[in-house]
Design a protein around this motif. Structure first.
Motif, PDB file in Angstrom:
ATOM      1  N   ALA A 159       0.749  -1.243   0.027  1.00 43.80           N
ATOM      2  CA  ALA A 159      -0.165   0.011   0.150  1.00 43.80           C
ATOM      3  C   ALA A 159       0.835   1.350  -0.128  1.00 43.80           C
ATOM      4  CB  ALA A 159      -0.890   0.015   1.263  1.00 43.80           C
ATOM      5  N   ALA A 160       2.114   1.120   0.689  1.00 44.95           N
ATOM      6  CA  ALA A 160       3.007   2.402   0.675  1.00 44.95           C
ATOM      7  C   ALA A 160       3.772   2.658  -0.401  1.00 44.95           C
ATOM      8  CB  ALA A 160       3.733   2.198   1.933  1.00 44.95           C
ATOM      9  N   GLU A 161       3.721   1.767  -1.412  1.00 43.79           N
ATOM     10  CA  GLU A 161       4.850   1.548  -2.567  1.00 43.79           C
ATOM     11  C   GLU A 161       4.598   2.834  -3.372  1.00 43.79           C
ATOM     12  OE1 GLU A 161       6.453  -1.837  -5.740  1.00 43.79           O
ATOM     13  OE2 GLU A 161       4.509  -2.159  -4.898  1.00 43.79           O
ATOM     14  N   PRO A 162       3.577   3.118  -3.670  1.00 47.34           N
ATOM     15  CA  PRO A 162       3.599   4.409  -4.512  1.00 47.34           C
ATOM     16  C   PRO A 162       4.235   5.764  -4.030  1.00 47.34           C
ATOM     17  CG  PRO A 162       1.367   3.300  -4.550  1.00 47.34           C
ATOM     18  CD  PRO A 162       2.221   2.605  -3.426  1.00 47.34           C
ATOM     19  N   TYR A 163       4.283   5.753  -2.557  1.00 48.73           N
ATOM     20  CA  TYR A 163       4.987   6.736  -1.990  1.00 48.73           C
ATOM     21  C   TYR A 163       6.344   6.890  -1.509  1.00 48.73           C
ATOM     22  CZ  TYR A 163      -0.349   6.935  -1.726  1.00 48.73           C
ATOM     23  OH  TYR A 163      -1.496   6.473  -2.202  1.00 48.73           O
ATOM     24  N   LEU A 164       6.864   5.751  -1.405  1.00 45.60           N
ATOM     25  CA  LEU A 164       8.150   5.418  -0.963  1.00 45.60           C
ATOM     26  C   LEU A 164       9.141   4.588  -1.970  1.00 45.60           C
ATOM     27  CD1 LEU A 164       7.121   4.530   2.636  1.00 45.60           C
ATOM     28  CD2 LEU A 164       8.335   6.688   2.051  1.00 45.60           C
ATOM     29  N   CYS A 165      10.292   5.005  -1.919  1.00 50.12           N
ATOM     30  CA  CYS A 165      11.407   4.060  -2.720  1.00 50.12           C
ATOM     31  C   CYS A 165      11.465   2.833  -2.190  1.00 50.12           C
ATOM     32  CB  CYS A 165      12.566   4.845  -2.932  1.00 50.12           C
ATOM     33  SG  CYS A 165      13.558   4.962  -1.409  1.00 50.12           S
ATOM     34  N   GLU A 166      12.081   1.982  -3.170  1.00 46.01           N
ATOM     35  CA  GLU A 166      12.086   0.383  -2.703  1.00 46.01           C
ATOM     36  C   GLU A 166      13.164   0.389  -1.460  1.00 46.01           C
ATOM     37  OE1 GLU A 166      13.440  -2.057  -5.967  1.00 46.01           O
ATOM     38  OE2 GLU A 166      11.723  -1.415  -7.155  1.00 46.01           O
ATOM     39  N   GLU A 167      14.383   1.087  -1.559  1.00 43.93           N
ATOM     40  CA  GLU A 167      15.348   1.092  -0.482  1.00 43.93           C
ATOM     41  C   GLU A 167      14.556   1.541   1.075  1.00 43.93           C
ATOM     42  OE1 GLU A 167      15.582   2.635  -3.168  1.00 43.93           O
ATOM     43  OE2 GLU A 167      17.233   1.682  -4.095  1.00 43.93           O
ATOM     44  N   ILE A 168      13.836   2.249   1.067  1.00 41.84           N
ATOM     45  CA  ILE A 168      13.029   2.545   2.369  1.00 41.84           C
ATOM     46  C   ILE A 168      12.290   1.574   2.722  1.00 41.84           C
ATOM     47  CG2 ILE A 168      11.520   4.322   3.383  1.00 41.84           C
ATOM     48  CD1 ILE A 168      12.837   6.600   1.903  1.00 41.84           C
ATOM     49  N   LEU A 169      11.303   1.108   1.722  1.00 44.29           N
ATOM     50  CA  LEU A 169      10.199   0.077   2.033  1.00 44.29           C
ATOM     51  C   LEU A 169      11.066  -1.211   2.577  1.00 44.29           C
ATOM     52  CD1 LEU A 169       7.921   0.343  -1.067  1.00 44.29           C
ATOM     53  CD2 LEU A 169       7.556   0.801   1.234  1.00 44.29           C
ATOM     54  N   ALA A 170      12.180  -1.711   1.837  1.00 43.05           N
ATOM     55  CA  ALA A 170      12.771  -2.859   2.153  1.00 43.05           C
ATOM     56  C   ALA A 170      13.424  -2.504   3.731  1.00 43.05           C
ATOM     57  CB  ALA A 170      13.958  -3.067   1.447  1.00 43.05           C
ATOM     58  N   ASP A 171      13.865  -1.443   3.992  1.00 41.29           N
ATOM     59  CA  ASP A 171      14.409  -1.260   5.366  1.00 41.29           C
ATOM     60  C   ASP A 171      13.340  -1.376   6.378  1.00 41.29           C
ATOM     61  OD1 ASP A 171      16.352  -0.098   7.367  1.00 41.29           O
ATOM     62  OD2 ASP A 171      14.939   1.478   7.285  1.00 41.29           O
ATOM     63  N   VAL A 172      12.149  -0.618   6.068  1.00 37.73           N
ATOM     64  CA  VAL A 172      11.106  -0.534   6.923  1.00 37.73           C
ATOM     65  C   VAL A 172      10.456  -2.192   7.129  1.00 37.73           C
ATOM     66  CG1 VAL A 172       8.690   0.058   7.304  1.00 37.73           C
ATOM     67  CG2 VAL A 172      10.465   1.710   6.529  1.00 37.73           C
ATOM     68  N   ARG A 173      10.349  -3.012   6.010  1.00 42.49           N
ATOM     69  CA  ARG A 173       9.746  -4.212   6.314  1.00 42.49           C
ATOM     70  C   ARG A 173      10.704  -4.985   6.945  1.00 42.49           C
ATOM     71  NH1 ARG A 173       7.730  -7.933   7.699  1.00 42.49           N
ATOM     72  NH2 ARG A 173       6.483  -9.458   6.456  1.00 42.49           N
ATOM     73  N   SER A 174      11.987  -4.669   7.054  1.00 42.61           N
ATOM     74  CA  SER A 174      13.016  -5.530   7.733  1.00 42.61           C
ATOM     75  C   SER A 174      13.151  -5.466   9.162  1.00 42.61           C
ATOM     76  CB  SER A 174      14.304  -5.271   7.413  1.00 42.61           C
ATOM     77  OG  SER A 174      14.905  -4.140   7.776  1.00 42.61           O
ATOM     78  N   ARG A 175      12.222  -4.377   9.543  1.00 44.84           N
ATOM     79  CA  ARG A 175      12.014  -4.037  11.030  1.00 44.84           C
ATOM     80  C   ARG A 175      10.665  -4.069  11.563  1.00 44.84           C
ATOM     81  NH1 ARG A 175      12.589   1.444  11.550  1.00 44.84           N
ATOM     82  NH2 ARG A 175      12.921   1.626   9.448  1.00 44.84           N
ATOM     83  N   MET A 176       9.752  -4.588  10.546  1.00 44.16           N
ATOM     84  CA  MET A 176       8.331  -4.993  10.980  1.00 44.16           C
ATOM     85  C   MET A 176       8.396  -6.545  11.518  1.00 44.16           C
ATOM     86  SD  MET A 176       6.695  -3.602   7.725  1.00 44.16           S
ATOM     87  CE  MET A 176       4.606  -3.589   8.485  1.00 44.16           C
ATOM     88  N   ARG A 177       7.806  -6.595  12.725  1.00 44.25           N
ATOM     89  CA  ARG A 177       7.654  -7.905  13.579  1.00 44.25           C
ATOM     90  C   ARG A 177       6.542  -8.899  12.661  1.00 44.25           C
ATOM     91  NH1 ARG A 177       6.956  -7.157  19.821  1.00 44.25           N
ATOM     92  NH2 ARG A 177       6.307  -9.647  19.389  1.00 44.25           N
ATOM     93  N   ASP A 178       6.827 -10.213  12.713  1.00 44.69           N
ATOM     94  CA  ASP A 178       5.879 -11.008  12.019  1.00 44.69           C
ATOM     95  C   ASP A 178       5.335 -11.853  13.167  1.00 44.69           C
ATOM     96  OD1 ASP A 178       6.081  -9.929   9.662  1.00 44.69           O
ATOM     97  OD2 ASP A 178       7.559 -11.237   8.863  1.00 44.69           O
ATOM     98  N   ASP A 179       5.648 -11.565  14.419  1.00 40.08           N
ATOM     99  CA  ASP A 179       5.399 -12.844  15.524  1.00 40.08           C
ATOM    100  C   ASP A 179       4.682 -12.215  16.516  1.00 40.08           C
ATOM    101  OD1 ASP A 179       7.456 -10.946  16.654  1.00 40.08           O
ATOM    102  OD2 ASP A 179       8.493 -12.313  17.607  1.00 40.08           O
TER     103      ASP A 179
END
Length: 265
Positions: A159-179
């Motif tokens: 959902a955030a992809e249209p507003y942020l670059c791939e590098e920022i999205l990848a960094d944010v995703r790496s810090r999102m908990r899945d547990d």
């Protein structure tokens, strides 16, 4: 079906009356005999009337009394008894310390009751009965259901992809908990959705975005639009008191997405 047809006729007449008188036509209608009608158009999500009845049956949280929960093609109708109380957003600043403390204590009890409910959908992030959910920050359209928190987080990144670059999205995703644990969540515990009389909550309303979410989501959503601008710091502290555990890191990570998205409140 007959009641749904009657309601549709009423809405047709009411719409033209509103146009003729110049009144705004909203999706919540005050009706005679102490009734309120709410109309939504999300057939893939759980019916809000069913959610309210689920909460009434399994908790002591005060909610409106549902007279009828009806589906008619792509429209949903919830006919409810009107609750008489003050909107907390309007009166919060005028309450004394004891009244505020009582409200926070009640909200904490409500959140704990929601968290005690057991999902029959395993790790899925979804609405009641496994339906799609709504996140009004992300989209006006239903989202999900998601198989688990990882898929839910992937959906937030998409959902955030249209507003942020791939590098920022990848960094944010790496810090999102899945547990996180999956818990039942109102998902919009803002003062505008809480009716009070003094220091007593008489109803929690607007359950259409409720469902099974990661445990931090109640905090994230409460912090997202807690009070009309400027934000009330006393209410911000109250949120941290009535939602158990510390979800500050999860919220700050989410802010890196939501604060940059077009359409954010």
């Amino acid at each position: 079906m007959f009641l749904a047809a009657v309601i549709n006729v009423y809405l047709y007449v009411a719409r033209w009356y509103d146009i003729w008188t110049g009144r705004p036509s909203g999706r919540v209608k005050d009706l005679p005999f102490g009734l309120v009608l709410k109309i939504t158009n999300d057939p893939s999500t759980a019916h809000e009337g069913h959610i309210i009845n689920f909460i009434r049956e399994h908790t002591s949280i005060p909610v409106p009394h549902v007279v009828a929960a009806i589906a008619w093609y792509d429209r949903r109708f919830v006919l409810m008894k009107r609750v008489h109380g003050d909107n907390l957003q309007a009166v919060w600043r005028h309450l004394d310390t004891e009244q505020r403390a009582n409200i926070v204590e009640q909200l904490r009890s409500f959140v704990l009751q929601l968290r005690a409910l057991k999902s029959s959908h395993g790790p899925a992030v979804c609405g009641l009965n496994g339906a799609a959910t709504i996140d009004s920050r992300v989209s006006s359209y239903p989202i999900g259901p998601f198989a688990d928190e990882s898929a839910f987080n992937d959906g937030l990144i998409d959902a955030a992809e249209p507003y942020l670059c791939e590098e920022i999205l990848a960094d944010v995703r790496s810090r999102m908990r899945d547990d996180h644990q999956i818990m039942f969540t109102h998902a919009d515990l803002a003062p505008r959705n809480i009716l009070v009389r003094g220091g007593t909550i008489v109803a929690v309303v607007d359950w259409e975005e409720a469902g099974w979410y990661p445990e931090h989501w109640e905090f994230v959503r409460a912090m997202y639009f807690p009070m009309a601008r400027p934000r009330d710091e006393a209410w911000m502290r109250a949120i941290r008191d009535f939602i158990p555990e510390d979800y500050e890191k999860d919220w700050l990570v989410d802010c890196e997405l939501s604060s940059r998205m077009v359409g954010a409140f």
